[in-house]
Design an enzyme around this catalytic site. Structure first.
Site, PDB file in Angstrom:
ATOM      1  N   ASP A 135      -0.581   1.267   9.489  1.00  0.00           N
ATOM      2  CA  ASP A 135      -0.464   2.725   9.518  1.00  0.00           C
ATOM      3  C   ASP A 135       0.151   3.168  10.850  1.00  0.00           C
ATOM      4  O   ASP A 135      -0.384   2.864  11.920  1.00  0.00           O
ATOM      5  CB  ASP A 135      -1.830   3.382   9.315  1.00  0.00           C
ATOM      6  CG  ASP A 135      -1.692   4.850   8.916  1.00  0.00           C
ATOM      7  OD1 ASP A 135      -0.651   5.218   8.335  1.00  0.00           O
ATOM      8  OD2 ASP A 135      -2.622   5.629   9.186  1.00  0.00           O
ATOM      9  N   HIS A 142       1.797  15.910  15.077  1.00  0.00           N
ATOM     10  CA  HIS A 142       0.425  15.402  14.910  1.00  0.00           C
ATOM     11  C   HIS A 142      -0.078  14.777  16.219  1.00  0.00           C
ATOM     12  O   HIS A 142      -1.196  15.060  16.661  1.00  0.00           O
ATOM     13  CB  HIS A 142       0.402  14.371  13.773  1.00  0.00           C
ATOM     14  CG  HIS A 142      -0.910  13.663  13.613  1.00  0.00           C
ATOM     15  ND1 HIS A 142      -2.069  14.315  13.250  1.00  0.00           N
ATOM     16  CD2 HIS A 142      -1.255  12.352  13.778  1.00  0.00           C
ATOM     17  CE1 HIS A 142      -3.065  13.435  13.193  1.00  0.00           C
ATOM     18  NE2 HIS A 142      -2.599  12.237  13.511  1.00  0.00           N
ATOM     19  N   GLU A 207      -5.784  12.550   5.570  1.00  0.00           N
ATOM     20  CA  GLU A 207      -4.508  12.631   6.297  1.00  0.00           C
ATOM     21  C   GLU A 207      -3.420  12.526   5.259  1.00  0.00           C
ATOM     22  O   GLU A 207      -3.392  11.578   4.472  1.00  0.00           O
ATOM     23  CB  GLU A 207      -4.381  11.491   7.325  1.00  0.00           C
ATOM     24  CG  GLU A 207      -5.319  11.658   8.510  1.00  0.00           C
ATOM     25  CD  GLU A 207      -5.128  10.603   9.602  1.00  0.00           C
ATOM     26  OE1 GLU A 207      -4.490   9.567   9.326  1.00  0.00           O
ATOM     27  OE2 GLU A 207      -5.607  10.826  10.724  1.00  0.00           O
ATOM     28  N   GLU A 209       0.028  11.540   4.121  1.00  0.00           N
ATOM     29  CA  GLU A 209       1.032  10.589   4.602  1.00  0.00           C
ATOM     30  C   GLU A 209       1.895  10.125   3.431  1.00  0.00           C
ATOM     31  O   GLU A 209       1.536  10.314   2.269  1.00  0.00           O
ATOM     32  CB  GLU A 209       0.351   9.343   5.213  1.00  0.00           C
ATOM     33  CG  GLU A 209      -0.606   9.657   6.352  1.00  0.00           C
ATOM     34  CD  GLU A 209      -1.051   8.425   7.140  1.00  0.00           C
ATOM     35  OE1 GLU A 209      -0.394   7.368   7.003  1.00  0.00           O
ATOM     36  OE2 GLU A 209      -2.040   8.531   7.878  1.00  0.00           O
ATOM     37  N   ASP A 241      -4.846   8.773   4.002  1.00  0.00           N
ATOM     38  CA  ASP A 241      -5.562   7.915   4.946  1.00  0.00           C
ATOM     39  C   ASP A 241      -6.897   8.584   5.272  1.00  0.00           C
ATOM     40  O   ASP A 241      -7.041   9.270   6.282  1.00  0.00           O
ATOM     41  CB  ASP A 241      -4.696   7.730   6.202  1.00  0.00           C
ATOM     42  CG  ASP A 241      -5.383   6.892   7.258  1.00  0.00           C
ATOM     43  OD1 ASP A 241      -6.311   6.146   6.914  1.00  0.00           O
ATOM     44  OD2 ASP A 241      -4.983   6.993   8.435  1.00  0.00           O
ATOM     45  N   ARG A 245     -13.984  11.288  11.311  1.00  0.00           N
ATOM     46  CA  ARG A 245     -13.681  11.644  12.704  1.00  0.00           C
ATOM     47  C   ARG A 245     -14.826  11.340  13.650  1.00  0.00           C
ATOM     48  O   ARG A 245     -14.585  11.035  14.827  1.00  0.00           O
ATOM     49  CB  ARG A 245     -13.306  13.129  12.800  1.00  0.00           C
ATOM     50  CG  ARG A 245     -12.110  13.541  11.979  1.00  0.00           C
ATOM     51  CD  ARG A 245     -10.869  12.738  12.313  1.00  0.00           C
ATOM     52  NE  ARG A 245      -9.741  13.132  11.471  1.00  0.00           N
ATOM     53  CZ  ARG A 245      -8.612  12.444  11.394  1.00  0.00           C
ATOM     54  NH1 ARG A 245      -8.451  11.326  12.090  1.00  0.00           N
ATOM     55  NH2 ARG A 245      -7.640  12.848  10.618  1.00  0.00           N
ATOM     56  N   GLN A 248     -14.793   7.657  14.220  1.00  0.00           N
ATOM     57  CA  GLN A 248     -13.581   7.373  15.016  1.00  0.00           C
ATOM     58  C   GLN A 248     -13.787   7.706  16.498  1.00  0.00           C
ATOM     59  O   GLN A 248     -13.403   6.936  17.377  1.00  0.00           O
ATOM     60  CB  GLN A 248     -12.407   8.176  14.434  1.00  0.00           C
ATOM     61  CG  GLN A 248     -11.048   7.815  15.023  1.00  0.00           C
ATOM     62  CD  GLN A 248      -9.897   8.551  14.316  1.00  0.00           C
ATOM     63  OE1 GLN A 248     -10.124   9.366  13.421  1.00  0.00           O
ATOM     64  NE2 GLN A 248      -8.676   8.264  14.721  1.00  0.00           N
ATOM     65  N   LYS A 261     -11.545   4.259   9.342  1.00  0.00           N
ATOM     66  CA  LYS A 261     -10.386   4.333   8.464  1.00  0.00           C
ATOM     67  C   LYS A 261     -10.456   3.331   7.315  1.00  0.00           C
ATOM     68  O   LYS A 261      -9.827   3.542   6.284  1.00  0.00           O
ATOM     69  CB  LYS A 261      -9.115   4.021   9.268  1.00  0.00           C
ATOM     70  CG  LYS A 261      -8.870   4.958  10.444  1.00  0.00           C
ATOM     71  CD  LYS A 261      -8.043   6.122  10.009  1.00  0.00           C
ATOM     72  CE  LYS A 261      -7.552   6.929  11.201  1.00  0.00           C
ATOM     73  NZ  LYS A 261      -6.716   8.037  10.774  1.00  0.00           N
ATOM     74  N   THR A 265      -8.278   4.010   1.451  1.00  0.00           N
ATOM     75  CA  THR A 265      -6.946   4.598   1.554  1.00  0.00           C
ATOM     76  C   THR A 265      -6.466   4.768   0.116  1.00  0.00           C
ATOM     77  O   THR A 265      -6.500   3.809  -0.654  1.00  0.00           O
ATOM     78  CB  THR A 265      -5.982   3.647   2.299  1.00  0.00           C
ATOM     79  OG1 THR A 265      -6.546   3.317   3.567  1.00  0.00           O
ATOM     80  CG2 THR A 265      -4.611   4.280   2.488  1.00  0.00           C
ATOM     81  N   THR A 357       0.008  10.694   9.736  1.00  0.00           N
ATOM     82  CA  THR A 357      -0.163  12.076   9.286  1.00  0.00           C
ATOM     83  C   THR A 357       1.130  12.859   9.474  1.00  0.00           C
ATOM     84  O   THR A 357       1.701  12.850  10.565  1.00  0.00           O
ATOM     85  CB  THR A 357      -1.286  12.746  10.104  1.00  0.00           C
ATOM     86  OG1 THR A 357      -2.425  11.916  10.039  1.00  0.00           O
ATOM     87  CG2 THR A 357      -1.604  14.129   9.575  1.00  0.00           C
ATOM     88  N   GLU A 371      -6.761  18.985  12.281  1.00  0.00           N
ATOM     89  CA  GLU A 371      -5.807  19.929  12.878  1.00  0.00           C
ATOM     90  C   GLU A 371      -5.880  21.314  12.226  1.00  0.00           C
ATOM     91  O   GLU A 371      -5.809  22.327  12.913  1.00  0.00           O
ATOM     92  CB  GLU A 371      -4.387  19.385  12.715  1.00  0.00           C
ATOM     93  CG  GLU A 371      -4.131  18.103  13.470  1.00  0.00           C
ATOM     94  CD  GLU A 371      -2.927  17.354  12.929  1.00  0.00           C
ATOM     95  OE1 GLU A 371      -3.112  16.516  12.006  1.00  0.00           O
ATOM     96  OE2 GLU A 371      -1.804  17.604  13.389  1.00  0.00           O
TER      97      GLU A 371
HETATM   98 MN    MN Z   1      -3.248   7.804   9.448  1.00  0.00          MN
END
Ligand code: MN
Length: 424
Positions: A135, A142, A207, A209, A241, A245, A248, A261, A265, A357, A371
């Site tokens: 990824d 971003h 996310e 993508e 994805d 948070r 993370q 993560k 996916t 992202t 975001e």
């Molecule tokens: Mn990602």
């Protein structure tokens, strides 16, 4: 070889909605389960799924060098391994077979019954056995948003960001096809008292993508020069994805994303070929500083792909929360693949590469809840009156994408997943 399948004048004898993502010029590839419980490689025109194994058995690919069982597979890996010449021959032939002027299959009911299914009567499968998954982190908007949110006042980008497309190695075993339910993950997170606790993640995010899929392109120890990257990319899918948070935040220094993560996916089931996307090539954003020579490529290296994300609470209407475009990506897929292999890392048929992202420059074009709701400080309103900073249990996230010009629309369909409550 001429890509005759892209001829915008073509019409199919199959009835197709004017607004479909899948006109005869698309001809994506996927894998599906028929109502007779047979798994096959297939394509789609309008709301019809087409069994390519049956089509092959009936002799419609005569003259194209294909093994007998190439489409009688659970995955597209072997077909992708056959290379660009074969992909083009097959796509061109499918387009001929379904051309309004060709009566061979159209007027042979016995064949038609074996080959064509209503889209609602089949079940889409994961189209590839995902060998490896990487990824990237290639949207400047971003990356800058993340820099701002995490307290940087200036130098929002890390010093390496403008010099090469950064990425981490993801997990392939948990890549799932659209429609698969996602379980809210458990993990370690940090409390305000600065002590780690264990429990369900509180801040689960999506996310938006795109992912590209390669063929076996190079041997270990050899790189793929940037001019040769194009012929080794089969096609693209939508990719969500899923990210936790809070997990993370606690785990990702110093080695980057791990359990935040790798719990899931999601990808869309139909792989849209790079050939079908040809008419939508556009210039990529200007790069300053000029990238090193191995990352330089002339021509139109980006794609004008409209992207959209929506949230749909259970039994409620969906709300579009993001509209963005793939053309905003700072690093192109060709640069990503050239960079990925410049050290001799080999890529294989069925490898998946996420773009990162895809955020645009306006608040409504940000590609994650992190975001959109600015790290929990600006909740966003949904149509049912509720608000979100991150995802609630039973929220479905639906990603969509399409390309459109005056003549033609090529779409990706949907990439959907519903978040289920945490359970160990
Ligand atoms: Mn990602």
């Amino acid at each position: 070889m001429k890509i005759t399948a892209n001829n915008t004048k073509l019409k199919s004898w199959l009835k197709v909605d004017k607004d479909t993502d899948f006109p005869i010029q698309n001809i994506p590839f996927g894998v599906f389960l028929t109502k007779n419980d047979i798994i096959t490689v297939g394509t789609r025109i309008g709301d019809y799924a087409i069994d390519l194994a049956a089509l092959h058995q009936l002799g419609y690919f005569k003259g194209i060098p294909l093994t007998e069982d190439i489409f009688m597979q659970n995955t597209l890996n072997d077909f992708i391994s056959d290379g660009q010449n074969t992909w083009r021959l097959v796509r061109n032939r499918i387009s001929e077979v379904f051309d309004a002027d060709n009566n061979k299959l159209r007027d042979t009911k016995k064949h038609r019954n074996k080959v064509i299914f209503q889209i609602n009567d089949i079940e889409m499968q994961l189209p590839i056995d995902v060998c490896d998954y990487t990824d990237f982190f290639s949207s400047k908007e971003h990356a800058m948003n993340v820099g701002k949110m995490y307290g940087k006042k200036k130098n929002l980008l890390r010093p390496n960001w403008l010099h090469m497309p950064l990425a981490y190695h993801g997990r392939s075993s948990s890549v799932v096809v659209s429609g698969t339910k996602i379980r809210r993950p458990h993990g370690q997170t940090l409390t305000q008292e600065a002590n780690p606790v264990f429990g369900p993640s509180k801040f689960v995010d999506f996310e938006i993508e795109m992912g590209f899929i390669t063929t076996d392109a190079n041997k270990l120890g050899k790189n793929i020069p940037i001019e040769e990257t194009e012929e080794n990319i089969f096609g693209m899918v939508l990719l969500n994805d899923w990210s936790s948070r809070d997990i993370q935040d606690w785990e990702s220094v110093p080695l980057g994303p791990f359990l935040a993560k790798n719990f899931a996916t999601t990808i869309s089931p139909w792989i849209i070929t790079m050939d079908a996307l040809q008419p939508f090539r556009v210039e990529s954003p200007e790069q300053d500083p000029k990238p090193m020579e191995y990352l330089q490529k002339e021509g139109l290296n980006s794609y004008d792909i409209h992207l959209q994300a929506s949230i749909k609470p259970k039994k409620e209407e969906e709300t579009i929360v993001c509209n963005t475009n793939f053309k905003y990506m700072y690093w192109t897929i060709f640069q990503q693949l050239a960079h990925h292999t410049i050290n001799g890392c080999n890529v294989r048929s069925g490898d998946l590469f996420g773009s990162g992202t895809v955020s645009g420059s306006t608040e409504k074009s940000f590609g994650s809840m992190l975001e959109l709701a600015w790290k929990g400080t600006k909740p966003i309103a949904l149509k049912d009156g509720s608000k979100r900073t991150f995802l609630n249990d039973n929220d479905a996230v639906i990603l969509r994408a399409y390309c459109q010009n005056e003549k033609i629309k090529i779409g990706f369909g949907e990439c959907k997943g519903r978040l289920k409550k945490a359970k160990l």
